[in-house]
Design a protein around this motif. Structure first.
Motif, mmCIF file in Angstrom:
data_model
loop_
_atom_site.group_PDB
_atom_site.id
_atom_site.type_symbol
_atom_site.label_atom_id
_atom_site.label_comp_id
_atom_site.label_asym_id
_atom_site.label_seq_id
_atom_site.Cartn_x
_atom_site.Cartn_y
_atom_site.Cartn_z
ATOM 1 N N CYS A 112 0.691 -1.223 -0.103
ATOM 2 C CA CYS A 112 -0.046 0.053 -0.027
ATOM 3 C C CYS A 112 0.858 1.229 -0.021
ATOM 4 C CB CYS A 112 -0.924 -0.071 1.152
ATOM 5 S SG CYS A 112 -2.171 -1.320 1.312
ATOM 6 N N SER A 113 1.853 1.361 0.725
ATOM 7 C CA SER A 113 2.876 2.394 0.940
ATOM 8 C C SER A 113 3.362 3.061 -0.263
ATOM 9 C CB SER A 113 3.799 2.092 2.150
ATOM 10 O OG SER A 113 3.107 2.112 3.200
ATOM 11 N N LEU A 114 3.914 1.788 -0.878
ATOM 12 C CA LEU A 114 4.735 2.030 -2.161
ATOM 13 C C LEU A 114 4.052 2.631 -3.358
ATOM 14 C CD1 LEU A 114 7.303 -1.308 -2.540
ATOM 15 C CD2 LEU A 114 7.824 1.227 -1.995
ATOM 16 N N TRP A 115 2.809 2.046 -3.436
ATOM 17 C CA TRP A 115 2.063 2.502 -4.583
ATOM 18 C C TRP A 115 1.164 3.721 -4.188
ATOM 19 C CZ3 TRP A 115 2.052 1.180 -9.411
ATOM 20 C CH2 TRP A 115 2.554 -0.094 -9.637
ATOM 21 N N LEU A 116 1.015 4.250 -2.740
ATOM 22 C CA LEU A 116 0.739 5.478 -2.588
ATOM 23 C C LEU A 116 1.591 6.441 -3.012
ATOM 24 C CD1 LEU A 116 -1.558 6.946 -1.041
ATOM 25 C CD2 LEU A 116 -0.479 6.655 1.085
ATOM 26 N N CYS A 117 2.871 6.140 -2.642
ATOM 27 C CA CYS A 117 4.030 6.998 -2.733
ATOM 28 C C CYS A 117 4.268 7.409 -4.181
ATOM 29 C CB CYS A 117 5.192 6.538 -1.810
ATOM 30 S SG CYS A 117 5.374 6.671 -0.317
ATOM 31 N N ALA A 118 4.188 6.308 -4.898
ATOM 32 C CA ALA A 118 4.653 6.573 -6.262
ATOM 33 C C ALA A 118 3.694 7.593 -7.220
ATOM 34 C CB ALA A 118 4.488 5.253 -7.198
ATOM 35 N N ILE A 176 15.507 10.040 -0.025
ATOM 36 C CA ILE A 176 15.789 11.129 -0.445
ATOM 37 C C ILE A 176 14.645 11.896 -1.466
ATOM 38 C CG2 ILE A 176 17.406 13.078 -1.838
ATOM 39 C CD1 ILE A 176 19.664 11.429 -0.674
ATOM 40 N N ILE A 177 14.082 11.050 -2.340
ATOM 41 C CA ILE A 177 13.106 11.433 -3.164
ATOM 42 C C ILE A 177 11.917 11.597 -2.447
ATOM 43 C CG2 ILE A 177 11.508 10.610 -4.917
ATOM 44 C CD1 ILE A 177 14.090 11.992 -6.304
ATOM 45 N N LEU A 178 11.550 10.649 -1.570
ATOM 46 C CA LEU A 178 10.321 10.913 -0.811
ATOM 47 C C LEU A 178 10.132 12.198 0.193
ATOM 48 C CD1 LEU A 178 9.699 7.107 0.269
ATOM 49 C CD2 LEU A 178 8.716 8.302 -1.653
ATOM 50 N N LEU A 179 11.524 12.350 0.669
ATOM 51 C CA LEU A 179 11.591 13.188 1.586
ATOM 52 C C LEU A 179 11.356 14.736 1.118
ATOM 53 C CD1 LEU A 179 12.224 14.539 4.584
ATOM 54 C CD2 LEU A 179 14.627 14.368 3.944
ATOM 55 N N HIS A 180 12.056 14.746 -0.222
ATOM 56 C CA HIS A 180 12.006 16.177 -0.806
ATOM 57 C C HIS A 180 11.047 16.439 -1.945
ATOM 58 C CE1 HIS A 180 15.559 17.504 1.229
ATOM 59 N NE2 HIS A 180 16.134 16.174 1.147
ATOM 60 N N LEU A 181 10.245 15.187 -2.235
ATOM 61 C CA LEU A 181 9.291 15.387 -3.554
ATOM 62 C C LEU A 181 7.958 14.988 -2.932
ATOM 63 C CD1 LEU A 181 12.038 15.548 -5.214
ATOM 64 C CD2 LEU A 181 10.724 14.380 -6.974
ATOM 65 N N THR A 182 7.746 14.767 -1.767
ATOM 66 C CA THR A 182 6.201 14.449 -1.449
ATOM 67 C C THR A 182 5.865 15.129 -0.098
ATOM 68 O OG1 THR A 182 7.219 12.417 -0.104
ATOM 69 C CG2 THR A 182 6.474 12.052 -2.530
ATOM 70 N N ILE A 218 3.235 11.594 3.296
ATOM 71 C CA ILE A 218 3.492 10.471 2.328
ATOM 72 C C ILE A 218 4.971 10.075 2.853
ATOM 73 C CG2 ILE A 218 3.860 9.722 -0.186
ATOM 74 C CD1 ILE A 218 0.996 10.362 0.673
ATOM 75 N N PHE A 219 5.824 11.070 2.769
ATOM 76 C CA PHE A 219 6.875 10.336 3.251
ATOM 77 C C PHE A 219 7.076 9.151 4.432
ATOM 78 C CE2 PHE A 219 10.521 11.252 6.351
ATOM 79 C CZ PHE A 219 11.684 10.870 5.696
#
Length: 548
Positions: free
Chosen positions: A199-205, A324-330, A334-335
């Motif tokens: 769930c988390s990966l497909w929510l973050c993408a 890094i992507i999750l921290l700075h782009l979401t 979501i991060f």
């Protein structure tokens, strides 16, 4: 970096949830022990062979989709020197599961084995099997630091807590619920962990793709924009190495105890095979989000992000590109969810390694020595073994610069040494102890002679195309596969020759250390009742009852 409070709260909640599920499963396991006649070993290591199809798919997939899987795929896709063409893990795991379901699940489950070493113990005897068991035991031990480091590195992205503290807390949680409930706890926590990961990966993408700081990934896949195309490029002199890596990671996984523990714990042979086939599809689905995140990272203009320039690759932080992507782009929420996914993936692999290593030690090394050990004694041996493996494996994380070495050592041992042994013991009747010993030596010696830059081993055995790069010889041929095939041929050849010499009376029977003449006698399925196999049991059979 300052402490990220929401991230810390998420981790605490996740750990408490996993620990609670583990304790609940341990209570269920205790009830199972009281209502079964199969003994402590089957309950602890195989959940009394009552794992259903759904739970089996969850625990099989969660075992291999670890933190190293998620972070590693994104890292490889983002790395401008590699790209998608080298991000093989999802496909490798899928192929591994398919081949496991087609060829390995049925012969192992039909015989009701406890571990992957049982067929060796039945045919070769306890002494030789104990020596062979060292290889899979070390392989499982080496996976513990790999999985925990991926978790520790992730937490370090949003926390100023010491890396070692984060790792030890995570290891403690995994050790506690594994000790309490064995495979029952591992399987049920895997359901929670994999559900969170999925769930988390497909929510973050989608949130990553919705960002406006990167160039369209369909363009950057083929064009040099911010860096080299993320599809990657396979040079002509790299083809054999690519094939070698693909085979070593896909076929090599079949020689891990983790895989066979899942099939052996299933409720039936058909269920074991279906678990493999369904998991092969699920692992591909779980590999898509890390690929997309890695592609976005390769297409990002870092000047437009709070991360800034230079890029993670230029800062030497390629391995941390996914968090890094999750921290700075979401968004923050979501991060936090994404961090939970990585934590769940890492812990689901860690507990599996702990249980697999303990199973090999208890059934193949300790139980043959203490043949009269009671269930209570075995219970404490299992508990202490899980704790010991956890402490030793976690301690290896202090060698964080050598994590790549752990991964290479683990995969090389299983592919070059154990895989040919497992193929011969299951499918080739002529194989015997003499061939097994020679094959073991051939695989080990050849692999050492081929060299390994990570261990600073010089290349002594030069295959065609071996070139000197920056003072280090690089093998271009599929040397791992050559080592594996050489071991396979050695086992077959020396098994046939030794069998011929003893059975024809050319060599005296008193020299027959491994009793190759006795191996022709019929041996009943391991699930037979005690009375049926009492007349045919000999010293080359397993010393523990694996009947269910």
């Amino acid at each position: 970096m300052a402490l990220h409070i929401p991230g810390l709260i998420m981790m605490v909640v996740f750990y408490l949830l996993v620990l609670g599920i583990g304790i609940w499963a341990s209570v269920k396991s205790k009830k199972m022990e009281k209502n079964t006649f199969t003994g402590q070993i089957e309950v602890s290591f195989l959940a009394n062979r009552k794992v259903s199809l759904v739970v089996g798919v969850f625990t099989m997939t969660a075992t291999w989709v670890g933190g190293a899987f998620i972070i590693g795929v994104a890292e490889t896709v983002y790395d401008p020197t590699k790209g998608l063409i080298w991000a093989l893990l999802p496909l490798q795991m899928s192929v591994s599961f398919i081949f496991g379901g087609l060829f390995f699940a049925k012969p192992m489950r039909d015989q009701n084995y406890i571990t992957m070493m049982d067929p060796f113990q039945r045919k070769y005897g306890k002494t030789l099997t104990g020596l062979l068991a060292i290889v899979p035991f070390i392989s499982e031990m080496m996976w513990v630091p790999v999985t925990l480091i991926s978790l520790g590195v992730t937490i370090s992205i949003f926390s100023d807590l010491p890396l070692s503290l984060c790792i030890w807390i995570s290891a403690a949680v995994a050790i506690i619920y594994t000790v309490l409930g064995g495979l029952s706890s591992v399987a049920f926590t895997d359901v929670i962990q994999l559900s969170l990961v999925f769930c988390s990966l497909w929510l973050c993408a989608p949130f990553v793709l919705a960002s406006d700081v990167y160039t369209d990934i369909t363009q950057t896949a083929f064009n040099h924009t911010h860096q080299a195309p993320w599809l990657g490029r396979l040079k002509s002199d790299e083809v054999w190495r690519w094939i070698d890596n693909f085979l070593s990671m896909s076929a090599g996984n079949l020689a891990f105890q983790d895989f066979h523990q899942r099939t052996l714990s299933s409720s039936s042979t058909s269920t074991a095979r279906m678990i493999c086939f369904i998991a092969a599809g699920v692992v591909i689905v779980l590999g898509i989000p890390p690929v997309l995140i890695g592609a976005v990272a390769a297409s990002t203009d870092w000047n437009m992000t709070s991360y800034g320039s230079p890029s993670p690759y230029e800062r030497g932080e390629t391995a941390m590109v996914l968090p890094i992507i999750l921290l700075h782009l979401t968004p923050t929420a979501i991060f936090v969810v994404g961090m939970g996914a990585i934590a769940g993936a890492a812990m689901s692999s860690t507990d599996s390694c702990l249980l697999a290593a303990t199973a090999i030690f208890t059934t193949t090394i300790y139980k043959p020595i203490r043949q009269q050990a009671s269930d209570r004694e075995l219970h404490w041996v299992i508990c202490f073994s899980i704790v010991a493996v956890g402490i030793v494996g976690t301690s290896l994380t202090y060698l964080d610069n050598s994590i790549l070495a752990f991964w290479i050592l683990s995969s090389d041992l299983t592919y070059t040494i154990m895989l040919p042994q497992l193929i011969c013991i299951l499918f080739i009747q002529v194989s015997n102890g003499y061939g097994a010993v020679i094959g073991y030596i051939v695989a080990f010696v050849m692999r050492v002679l081929c060299g390994e830059p990570v261990f600073h081993l010089p290349v002594i055995l030069h295959f065609p195309g071996c070139t000197l790069e920056d003072g280090v010889y690089i093998q271009r041929w599929p040397f791992k596969t050559i080592c594996m095939l050489s071991a396979l041929v050695s086992i077959l050849m020396f098994s046939y020759v030794s069998s011929f010499l003893f059975n024809k009376g050319i060599l005296p029977e008193r020299w027959d250390v491994f009793k190759v003449k006795l191996q022709g006698a019929p041996i009943p399925a391991d699930g037979a009742r005690e009375g049926e196999k009492a007349d045919v049991q000999n010293e080359n059979e397993p010393v523990h009852d694996t009947g269910c």
